[in-house]
Design a protein around this motif. Structure first.
Motif, mmCIF file in Angstrom:
data_model
loop_
_atom_site.group_PDB
_atom_site.id
_atom_site.type_symbol
_atom_site.label_atom_id
_atom_site.label_comp_id
_atom_site.label_asym_id
_atom_site.label_seq_id
_atom_site.Cartn_x
_atom_site.Cartn_y
_atom_site.Cartn_z
ATOM 1 N N UNK A 18 0.872 -1.173 0.096
ATOM 2 C CA UNK A 18 -0.031 0.038 0.014
ATOM 3 C C UNK A 18 0.920 1.154 -0.050
ATOM 4 N N UNK A 19 2.034 1.451 0.790
ATOM 5 C CA UNK A 19 2.802 2.325 1.113
ATOM 6 C C UNK A 19 3.478 2.679 -0.317
ATOM 7 N N UNK A 20 4.189 1.605 -0.893
ATOM 8 C CA UNK A 20 4.860 1.841 -2.052
ATOM 9 C C UNK A 20 3.840 2.213 -3.271
ATOM 10 N N UNK A 21 2.879 1.607 -3.642
ATOM 11 C CA UNK A 21 1.970 1.863 -4.320
ATOM 12 C C UNK A 21 1.152 3.295 -4.349
ATOM 13 N N UNK A 66 -6.560 -6.725 -5.464
ATOM 14 C CA UNK A 66 -7.240 -6.999 -4.098
ATOM 15 C C UNK A 66 -6.852 -6.212 -2.933
ATOM 16 N N UNK A 67 -5.536 -5.806 -2.885
ATOM 17 C CA UNK A 67 -5.003 -4.842 -1.721
ATOM 18 C C UNK A 67 -5.789 -3.537 -1.933
ATOM 19 N N UNK A 68 -5.688 -2.889 -3.212
ATOM 20 C CA UNK A 68 -6.229 -1.592 -3.695
ATOM 21 C C UNK A 68 -7.708 -1.695 -3.494
ATOM 22 N N UNK A 69 -8.314 -2.806 -3.727
ATOM 23 C CA UNK A 69 -9.803 -2.459 -3.513
ATOM 24 C C UNK A 69 -10.354 -2.720 -1.993
ATOM 25 N N UNK A 70 -9.609 -3.394 -1.091
ATOM 26 C CA UNK A 70 -9.874 -3.244 0.049
ATOM 27 C C UNK A 70 -9.545 -1.905 1.048
ATOM 28 N N UNK A 71 -8.264 -1.132 0.334
ATOM 29 C CA UNK A 71 -7.929 -0.024 0.989
ATOM 30 C C UNK A 71 -8.295 1.272 0.750
ATOM 31 N N UNK A 72 -8.493 2.128 1.867
ATOM 32 C CA UNK A 72 -8.768 3.514 1.729
ATOM 33 C C UNK A 72 -8.140 4.429 0.700
ATOM 34 N N UNK A 73 -6.719 3.879 0.503
ATOM 35 C CA UNK A 73 -5.957 4.895 0.160
ATOM 36 C C UNK A 73 -6.221 4.872 -1.659
ATOM 37 N N UNK A 74 -6.749 4.087 -2.332
ATOM 38 C CA UNK A 74 -7.022 3.924 -3.804
ATOM 39 C C UNK A 74 -8.667 3.955 -4.039
ATOM 40 N N UNK A 75 -8.762 4.225 -5.446
ATOM 41 C CA UNK A 75 -10.112 4.326 -5.814
ATOM 42 C C UNK A 75 -10.054 3.838 -7.184
#
Length: 124
Positions: A18-21, A66-75
């Motif tokens: 999450x941090x790097x992306x 999957x990580x981006x879908x579950x994270x608040x950081x991405x849309x």
């Protein structure tokens, strides 16, 4: 018989991704999960090759998605054709992410370190 969870948590690995992306998307704009996974694996190869403790062996486009879908950081901002329909992702502004994190009332340790610091600054 109650089944115990997996011995090694992948939570730390997901926070690293999450941090790097997030930083990558802030600098480069919208990308597909395939492009992000390709970049992420290339960055891992170019990082310090002598420090092997906790070595990460790369990621797949499916895991990144999957990580981006579950994270608040991405849309997810759209879709494109790349061997079928593929989502296009972008990073949310940090202020919006902090607002959503505070509203969710989840424990602060669930978020990557840079987001934890931003939340603490906002709450002080």
């Amino acid at each position: 018989m109650k089944r115990a969870g997996h011995r090694f948590s992948k939570r730390g690995a997901n926070k690293r991704i999450q941090t790097k992306v997030y930083q990558y998307l802030q600098e480069n704009g919208e990308k597909t999960a395939n492009e992000i996974a390709h970049w992420y694996n290339a960055v891992l190869e170019s990082d310090n090759k002598y420090y092997a403790r906790g070595k990460n062996y790369g990621t797949t486009a499916k895991q990144v998605g999957n990580v981006m879908a579950k994270s608040l950081l991405f849309e997810k901002v759209g879709q494109t054709m790349f061997n079928g329909m593929v989502g296009v992702w972008d990073a949310r502004p940090l202020e919006d992410v902090v607002d959503r994190a505070i509203a969710s009332k989840r424990h602060i340790k669930k978020y990557p370190l840079f987001l934890q610091k931003a939340i603490q600054e906002r709450l002080e």
